[in-house]
Design a protein around this motif. Structure first.
Motif, PDB file in Angstrom:
ATOM      1  N   ARG A  15       0.838  -1.139  -0.007  1.00 55.86           N
ATOM      2  CA  ARG A  15       0.009  -0.087  -0.039  1.00 55.86           C
ATOM      3  C   ARG A  15       1.014   1.259  -0.012  1.00 55.86           C
ATOM      4  N   ALA A  16       0.368   2.365  -0.220  1.00 60.43           N
ATOM      5  CA  ALA A  16       1.077   3.942  -0.141  1.00 60.43           C
ATOM      6  C   ALA A  16       1.638   3.943   1.299  1.00 60.43           C
ATOM      7  N   GLU A  17       1.182   3.209   2.174  1.00 62.94           N
ATOM      8  CA  GLU A  17       1.666   3.760   3.580  1.00 62.94           C
ATOM      9  C   GLU A  17       2.764   2.479   3.944  1.00 62.94           C
ATOM     10  N   GLY A  18       3.006   1.476   3.207  1.00 65.78           N
ATOM     11  CA  GLY A  18       3.798   0.301   3.565  1.00 65.78           C
ATOM     12  C   GLY A  18       3.415  -0.897   3.135  1.00 65.78           C
ATOM     13  N   ALA A  19       4.083  -1.883   3.230  1.00 68.32           N
ATOM     14  CA  ALA A  19       4.018  -3.343   3.225  1.00 68.32           C
ATOM     15  C   ALA A  19       3.509  -4.072   4.288  1.00 68.32           C
ATOM     16  N   ALA A  20       2.624  -5.148   4.225  1.00 71.57           N
ATOM     17  CA  ALA A  20       2.436  -5.914   5.109  1.00 71.57           C
ATOM     18  C   ALA A  20       2.678  -7.402   4.891  1.00 71.57           C
TER      19      ALA A  20
END
Length: 71
Positions: A39-44
């Motif tokens: 995602r734009a805010e990071g990866a999970a």
């Protein structure tokens, strides 16, 4: 499987990583990673706990201590 066993297994794989063939690296990543959401805010990253256990057992079977215990 204990946290200590997992940590030891991951410590054993790290120095070998650069020497592994790409197919072996791919097999290990597929064994460990269930899903990656970017995602734009990071990866999970969702891990496969059964795969982690399998990797720990494989690495433990390849150590010199395991060979001595079996003898």
């Amino acid at each position: 499987m204990t946290e200590q066993e997992v940590l030891l297994a991951l410590e054993r794989i790290e120095p070998l990583w650069d020497e592994l063939f790409p197919a072996e690296r791919t097999r290990i990543v597929r064994l460990l990673v269930d899903r990656v959401d970017v995602r734009a805010e990071g990866a999970a990253v969702r891990l496969r706990l059964d795969g982690l256990g399998s990797l720990v057992r494989d690495l433990a079977a390849q150590t010199p201590e395991a060979g001595r215990a079996a003898a």
